[in-house]
Scaffold this motif. Structure first.
Motif, short mmCIF file in Angstrom:
data_model
loop_
_atom_site.label_atom_id
_atom_site.label_comp_id
_atom_site.label_asym_id
_atom_site.label_seq_id
_atom_site.Cartn_x
_atom_site.Cartn_y
_atom_site.Cartn_z
N TYR A 126 33.93 59.76 44.64
CA TYR A 126 32.61 59.70 44.01
C TYR A 126 32.57 60.17 42.56
O TYR A 126 31.57 59.96 41.88
N LEU A 127 33.64 60.80 42.08
CA LEU A 127 33.66 61.29 40.70
C LEU A 127 34.94 60.86 40.01
O LEU A 127 36.01 60.87 40.62
N VAL A 132 39.75 68.05 29.72
CA VAL A 132 39.14 68.18 28.40
C VAL A 132 40.23 68.14 27.32
O VAL A 132 40.09 67.48 26.29
N MET A 133 41.32 68.86 27.56
CA MET A 133 42.45 68.86 26.64
C MET A 133 43.68 68.37 27.41
O MET A 133 43.95 68.83 28.53
N THR A 134 44.40 67.42 26.85
CA THR A 134 45.49 66.76 27.56
C THR A 134 46.81 67.52 27.48
O THR A 134 47.75 67.18 28.21
N GLU A 135 46.91 68.52 26.61
CA GLU A 135 48.15 69.28 26.52
C GLU A 135 48.37 70.07 27.82
O GLU A 135 47.43 70.41 28.53
N ALA A 149 31.48 74.00 21.94
CA ALA A 149 31.61 75.23 22.73
C ALA A 149 31.42 74.99 24.22
O ALA A 149 31.78 75.83 25.04
N GLN A 150 30.81 73.85 24.60
CA GLN A 150 30.69 73.54 26.02
C GLN A 150 32.01 73.04 26.60
O GLN A 150 32.26 73.18 27.79
N ARG A 151 32.84 72.45 25.75
CA ARG A 151 34.11 71.89 26.23
C ARG A 151 35.27 72.85 26.04
O ARG A 151 36.27 72.75 26.74
N ILE A 152 35.18 73.74 25.08
CA ILE A 152 36.27 74.68 24.82
C ILE A 152 35.70 76.09 24.78
O ILE A 152 34.79 76.37 23.99
N ARG A 153 36.24 76.98 25.62
CA ARG A 153 35.81 78.38 25.65
C ARG A 153 36.95 79.24 25.12
O ARG A 153 38.09 79.17 25.63
N LEU A 154 36.66 80.04 24.14
CA LEU A 154 37.65 80.91 23.54
C LEU A 154 37.68 82.24 24.28
O LEU A 154 36.62 82.82 24.59
N THR A 155 38.88 82.74 24.57
CA THR A 155 39.04 84.04 25.21
C THR A 155 40.06 84.85 24.40
O THR A 155 40.70 84.32 23.49
N GLY A 156 40.21 86.11 24.75
CA GLY A 156 41.18 86.95 24.05
C GLY A 156 40.61 87.52 22.77
O GLY A 156 39.41 87.82 22.69
N ASN A 157 41.43 87.64 21.75
CA ASN A 157 41.03 88.24 20.48
C ASN A 157 40.36 87.18 19.60
O ASN A 157 41.01 86.53 18.80
N LYS A 169 45.20 77.96 28.41
CA LYS A 169 45.25 78.57 29.73
C LYS A 169 44.74 77.64 30.82
O LYS A 169 45.15 77.74 31.98
N HIS A 170 43.81 76.76 30.48
CA HIS A 170 43.28 75.79 31.46
C HIS A 170 42.84 74.54 30.71
O HIS A 170 42.21 74.64 29.66
N GLN A 171 43.17 73.38 31.25
CA GLN A 171 42.86 72.12 30.57
C GLN A 171 41.37 71.80 30.56
O GLN A 171 40.90 71.08 29.71
N GLY A 172 40.64 72.34 31.54
CA GLY A 172 39.22 71.99 31.67
C GLY A 172 39.07 70.63 32.32
O GLY A 172 40.03 69.85 32.40
N TRP A 173 37.88 70.34 32.77
CA TRP A 173 37.60 69.05 33.39
C TRP A 173 36.26 68.52 32.88
O TRP A 173 35.32 69.29 32.68
N VAL A 174 36.17 67.22 32.70
CA VAL A 174 34.93 66.57 32.32
C VAL A 174 34.76 65.32 33.19
O VAL A 174 35.74 64.62 33.49
N THR A 175 33.53 65.08 33.62
CA THR A 175 33.25 63.91 34.45
C THR A 175 33.03 62.69 33.57
O THR A 175 32.23 62.73 32.63
N THR A 176 33.72 61.62 33.87
CA THR A 176 33.56 60.38 33.10
C THR A 176 32.74 59.34 33.85
O THR A 176 32.20 58.42 33.24
N GLU A 177 32.60 59.48 35.17
CA GLU A 177 31.81 58.52 35.94
C GLU A 177 31.34 59.18 37.23
O GLU A 177 32.09 59.93 37.86
N VAL A 178 30.09 58.91 37.60
CA VAL A 178 29.51 59.42 38.84
C VAL A 178 29.11 58.24 39.70
O VAL A 178 28.40 57.34 39.23
N LYS A 179 29.54 58.24 40.96
CA LYS A 179 29.27 57.10 41.84
C LYS A 179 28.62 57.57 43.14
O LYS A 179 29.02 57.13 44.22
#
Length: 200
Positions: A126-127, A132-135, A149-157, A169-179
């Motif tokens: 269904y999704l 978000v980042m392919t590296e 800032a919704q797609r990339i969250r900065l942590t640390g210093n 630390k994490h690639q993140g996820w974004v929805t491209t289609e909802v079914k």
């Protein structure tokens, strides 16, 4: 000044009929006609005198009905249906409602495998997701100025101004289609899983 054409008897009768009702039910129209009537009675308004312009009636404001307020179960029906599908395919609610602290790790791991397989099936059906980042995680990346800032969250210093350099630390996820399927009004989306009764 051009002389206005004379009206026939029936035209004047129809005009009198219309004016009678408009004077009776429209205060602005009556107030506009009243000075004409007094001027004609006084003899100052003749056949060749220009007719004062009547004020345009004010338009009646159209009242727009506010949209109906949906109950919470209807407003969030899609989310409840998704939770219902995760329960049906992966027993997610059963797993989350169970107190697993007293279970052996082997039992928890076996249950998590079943939950993972069913929930993964629902998400893939269904999704459509993409990172978000392919590296790869752990790679050195640069966060440019004006980043979302919704797609990339900065942590640390976090100090100074972008661009920033850091480790992913994490690639993140974004929805491209909802079914999601359409939720029928006949169904109660609050029922995430029906009770099961085995007859003997």
């Amino acid at each position: 000044m051009t002389e206005q054409p004379s009206l026939s008897f029936f035209a004047r009768l129809w005009l009198a009929f219309l004016c009678f009702w408009r004077v009776l039910f429209s205060r602005p129209f009556a107030q506009a006609v009243h000075p004409l009537s007094q001027a004609y009675d006084a003899g100052t308004l003749g056949a060749g005198s220009p007719t004062p312009a009547l004020p345009k009636p004010e338009p009646t404001p159209v009242k727009v009905a506010p949209p109906p307020v949906l109950p919470p179960e209807r407003e969030h029906a899609s989310a409840l249906v998704l939770l219902s599908m995760l329960q049906r395919e992966g027993r997610l609610i059963d797993f989350l409602q169970e107190n697993v602290a007293s279970f052996p790790d082997a039992d928890v791991g076996a249950a998590a495998r079943i939950v993972h397989e069913g929930c993964r099936k629902v998400v893939q059906q269904y999704l459509s997701l993409k990172p978000v980042m392919t590296e790869g995680e752990g790679a050195r990346v640069t966060v440019p100025a004006g980043f979302d800032a919704q797609r990339i969250r900065l942590t640390g210093n976090v100090a100074g101004q972008p661009p920033f350099a850091g480790s992913l630390k994490h690639q993140g996820w974004v929805t491209t289609e909802v079914k999601f399927p359409t939720v029928s009004p006949a169904l109660d989306p609050r029922v995430l899983a029906p009770a099961e009764v085995e007859l003997s």
